[in-house]
Write a protein that holds these residues in place. Structure first.
Motif, short mmCIF file in Angstrom:
data_model
loop_
_atom_site.label_atom_id
_atom_site.label_comp_id
_atom_site.label_asym_id
_atom_site.label_seq_id
_atom_site.Cartn_x
_atom_site.Cartn_y
_atom_site.Cartn_z
N LEU A 1 -3.91 -12.17 4.38
CA LEU A 1 -3.15 -11.40 5.37
C LEU A 1 -1.80 -12.06 5.65
O LEU A 1 -0.77 -11.38 5.69
CB LEU A 1 -3.96 -11.23 6.67
CG LEU A 1 -3.20 -10.51 7.78
CD1 LEU A 1 -2.71 -9.12 7.34
CD2 LEU A 1 -4.05 -10.37 9.04
N CYS A 2 -1.79 -13.38 5.83
CA CYS A 2 -0.51 -14.05 6.11
C CYS A 2 0.44 -13.88 4.93
O CYS A 2 1.65 -13.69 5.11
CB CYS A 2 -0.73 -15.52 6.44
SG CYS A 2 -1.58 -15.75 8.01
N GLU A 3 -0.09 -13.93 3.70
CA GLU A 3 0.77 -13.73 2.53
C GLU A 3 1.35 -12.31 2.53
O GLU A 3 2.53 -12.10 2.27
CB GLU A 3 -0.05 -13.94 1.24
CG GLU A 3 -0.31 -15.41 0.96
CD GLU A 3 -1.26 -15.64 -0.23
OE1 GLU A 3 -1.34 -16.79 -0.67
OE2 GLU A 3 -1.91 -14.68 -0.69
N LYS A 4 0.50 -11.37 2.86
CA LYS A 4 0.95 -9.96 2.85
C LYS A 4 2.03 -9.75 3.92
O LYS A 4 3.04 -9.08 3.68
CB LYS A 4 -0.28 -9.09 3.15
CG LYS A 4 -0.03 -7.64 3.19
CD LYS A 4 -0.80 -6.93 2.09
CE LYS A 4 0.12 -6.09 1.27
NZ LYS A 4 0.01 -6.07 -0.10
N LEU A 5 1.81 -10.33 5.10
CA LEU A 5 2.81 -10.18 6.17
C LEU A 5 4.14 -10.81 5.76
O LEU A 5 5.21 -10.27 6.03
CB LEU A 5 2.28 -10.80 7.48
CG LEU A 5 1.17 -9.99 8.16
CD1 LEU A 5 0.48 -10.81 9.24
CD2 LEU A 5 1.73 -8.69 8.75
N SER A 6 4.06 -11.97 5.11
CA SER A 6 5.28 -12.61 4.65
C SER A 6 6.00 -11.71 3.63
O SER A 6 7.21 -11.46 3.73
CB SER A 6 4.92 -13.95 4.01
OG SER A 6 6.02 -14.45 3.28
N LEU B 1 5.69 -0.47 11.25
CA LEU B 1 4.70 0.11 10.34
C LEU B 1 4.80 1.64 10.27
O LEU B 1 3.83 2.35 10.52
CB LEU B 1 3.30 -0.38 10.73
CG LEU B 1 3.17 -1.92 10.71
CD1 LEU B 1 1.84 -2.38 11.26
CD2 LEU B 1 3.41 -2.48 9.32
N LEU B 2 6.01 2.08 9.97
CA LEU B 2 6.34 3.49 9.64
C LEU B 2 6.47 4.41 10.86
O LEU B 2 6.78 5.59 10.68
CB LEU B 2 5.33 4.11 8.68
CG LEU B 2 5.28 3.62 7.24
CD1 LEU B 2 4.30 4.51 6.44
CD2 LEU B 2 6.63 3.65 6.56
N ARG B 3 6.27 3.92 12.05
CA ARG B 3 6.29 4.81 13.22
C ARG B 3 7.62 5.55 13.35
O ARG B 3 7.67 6.71 13.72
CB ARG B 3 5.96 3.98 14.47
CG ARG B 3 5.99 4.63 15.81
CD ARG B 3 5.11 5.84 16.02
NE ARG B 3 3.73 5.71 15.65
CZ ARG B 3 2.96 6.76 15.34
NH1 ARG B 3 3.44 8.00 15.34
NH2 ARG B 3 1.70 6.59 15.00
N THR B 4 8.72 4.84 13.03
CA THR B 4 10.03 5.48 13.27
C THR B 4 10.71 5.93 11.98
O THR B 4 11.87 6.35 12.00
CB THR B 4 10.99 4.53 14.02
OG1 THR B 4 11.42 3.50 13.10
CG2 THR B 4 10.35 3.90 15.24
N GLY B 5 10.02 5.81 10.85
CA GLY B 5 10.63 6.17 9.56
C GLY B 5 10.45 5.05 8.57
O GLY B 5 9.48 5.03 7.81
N PRO B 6 11.35 4.04 8.58
CA PRO B 6 11.15 2.91 7.65
C PRO B 6 9.94 2.07 8.07
O PRO B 6 9.39 2.27 9.16
CB PRO B 6 12.45 2.11 7.79
CG PRO B 6 13.05 2.54 9.06
CD PRO B 6 12.55 3.91 9.38
N LEU C 1 -2.10 -2.38 5.66
CA LEU C 1 -0.75 -2.72 5.17
C LEU C 1 -0.55 -2.22 3.73
O LEU C 1 0.55 -1.79 3.37
CB LEU C 1 -0.52 -4.23 5.25
CG LEU C 1 -0.35 -4.79 6.67
CD1 LEU C 1 -0.33 -6.32 6.66
CD2 LEU C 1 0.90 -4.25 7.35
N ASN C 2 -1.60 -2.28 2.92
CA ASN C 2 -1.47 -1.75 1.55
C ASN C 2 -1.13 -0.27 1.58
O ASN C 2 -0.26 0.20 0.85
CB ASN C 2 -2.78 -1.96 0.77
CG ASN C 2 -2.92 -3.40 0.30
OD1 ASN C 2 -1.93 -4.11 0.18
ND2 ASN C 2 -4.14 -3.83 0.06
N LEU C 3 -1.82 0.46 2.47
CA LEU C 3 -1.54 1.90 2.55
C LEU C 3 -0.16 2.15 3.16
O LEU C 3 0.61 2.97 2.66
CB LEU C 3 -2.60 2.58 3.41
CG LEU C 3 -4.01 2.70 2.81
CD1 LEU C 3 -5.01 3.19 3.85
CD2 LEU C 3 -3.98 3.64 1.61
#
Ligand SMILES: Cc1ncc(COP(=O)(O)O)c(C=O)c1O
Length: 435
Positions: free
Chosen positions: A100-105, A254-259, A325-327
């Motif tokens: 998870l920490c790798e993915k967040l980075s 996480l996509l709430r506002t677009g990007p 996060l993958n999705l």
């Protein structure tokens, strides 16, 4: 799926549960009236079923958590729960904490700056904010915090330091350190608030200010969109004065506002970013991710972590976050989010000109409808009536803003065009009835 015909809301089971809860839960927690609440039994996608078997459309993503719809990360939870429920977070951690920490980075600082970011995990969103505030003290040697009027960062004592909504802050002010300055939030197109913000920023004391803590778009403050150069101005101030820019993207991320992150609208890279809510899709896990060189202000652990908690890096939460996060970072999900957002914007624009509708605002799937009375006064009472009436018609919505005069719409990305159209028609007809 459109809501089933509902005749009685709240139904008898919900009323009974409310009565039982009022006897055993702190009375400040769950608001209860003859019209409110319903008790949730089951959820799938944008649909909620209550204890009486009624079906509702959730236009809130349950506080912005179910961005992908309810239940999307349930498989990873089920799969993980078969092997490991809990590990020793800062002593003998779960393998998944590493992933998870790798993915967040990868999704934040590696993508923005080509250098890794480092993470401090937490449980609730406010804990991520508190980790960021502690980091700011260690990294700058200063203790002051600048935050914003109308801002919301959660209700722990650390996070309350940056809270700009007096209702939440004042009862506990005697126990809050005198370290924060609340600046005006510069609303887009509101020249006077932009000017007041710039004046306040110019007067902010650089010698004591360790960090500026800010939401790129205020959520609980009423879906308030700032002036486009806002984050760049904060970035410049922090760079000039050895202060950290902490972006609270717990709601907007996480996509709430677009990007993927709202800061990407203005290409501003923060020093620290706080994430929560949609991170797991339904498990209390949050993260403060920062530039490595800043996070390295924390000393190397000598066996006693300065900041940790029993459930830190819980494997169930990590599994759900990795799945989520993958999705959320896939191009297909981004496309779906923008298609849904475009449909929502078009549908909501049909509300312009209806009684009480003063402004419809917000990017992506973070929309606010501000209501005012014909005399220009904030119409918080109408918002409450509307939200209560709509619950009876099968829509779950929330009032927002310090005056409660904004209806917040933060539906899941997966809500269908038919569900959006149905919801908008119900909002329109109910507004007309209330007039
Ligand atoms: C921007 C923001 N920050 C922090 C929080 C606090 O998160 P939590 O309630 O999980 O502590 C919230 C909650 O709504 C939020 O909207």
């Amino acid at each position: 799926m459109l809501p089933a015909l509902i005749t009685e809301i709240p139904g008898p089971r919900s009323l009974d549960l409310a009565a039982r809860l009022s006897r055993v839960e702190c009375r400040n927690t769950t608001f209860s009236s003859p019209d409110w609440p319903i008790f949730w039994e089951r959820a799938d996608g944008s649909n909620i079923w209550d204890a009486d078997g009624n079906r509702f459309l959730d236009l809130t993503s349950a506080f912005g958590v179910a961005t992908l719809g309810h239940g999307f990360t349930a498989d990873s939870l089920r799969h993980q729960s078969a092997s490991l429920l809990h590990a020793m977070g800062d002593v003998h951690p779960a393998r998944l904490k590493v992933e998870l920490c790798e993915k967040l980075s990868d999704l934040t600082f590696q993508r923005w700056t080509h250098k890794p970011g480092k993470t401090l995990l937490g449980n609730s969103g406010f804990e991520a904010v508190e980790s960021a505030l502690k980091t700011a003290v260690l990294a700058t040697g200063k203790s002051g915090i600048a935050a914003f009027q109308g801002g919301y960062h959660g209700l722990g004592y650390g996070a309350l330091l940056g809270n700009g909504i007096p209702w939440f802050r004042e009862p506990f002010a005697p126990q809050l350190a005198n370290v924060s300055t609340l600046l005006p939030y510069p609303r887009i197109h509101h020249e006077s608030s932009i000017q007041s913000f710039r004046e306040a920023l110019a007067n902010l004391n650089p010698a004591t200010t360790a960090a500026i803590l800010v939401e790129p778009i205020q959520g609980r403050g009423g879906i308030v969109v700032p002036h486009p150069s806002f984050l760049s101005e904060l970035r410049a101030w922090c760079d000039a004065h050895h202060a950290l820019l902490i972006l609270d993207e717990i709601y907007t991320g996480l996509l709430r506002t677009g990007p993927l992150f709202a800061c990407e609208h203005s290409a501003v890279v923060p020093d620290l970013i706080c994430l929560g809510k949609a991170l797991t899709g339904g498990f209390p896990l949050s993260a403060c991710v920062g530039k490595s060189e800043i996070m390295d202000a924390w000393p190397t652990s000598n066996g006693e972590a300065l900041h940790t908690s029993t459930f830190l890096g819980n494997p169930l939460g990590c599994a759900m976050a990795i799945h989520s996060l993958n999705l959320l970072s896939s191009p297909e999900t981004a496309t779906r989010a923008s298609t849904t957002a475009a449909h929502l914007a078009t549908a909501l624009s049909s509300l312009h000109g209806l009684p009480f509708v003063h402004e419809i605002r917000g990017p992506g799937l973070m929309k606010g409808i501000e209501l005012r009375h014909p005399n220009g006064q904030p119409a918080g009472n109408i918002v409450i009536s509307l939200v209560t009436q709509l619950l009876k018609k099968g829509l779950i919505l929330l009032p927002d803003g310090p005056l409660g005069d904004v209806i917040a719409l933060t539906p899941p990305i997966t809500i269908t065009p038919e569900e959006i159209d149905h919801s908008t028609q119900l909002i329109a007809s109910t507004l007309t009835q209330l007039a």
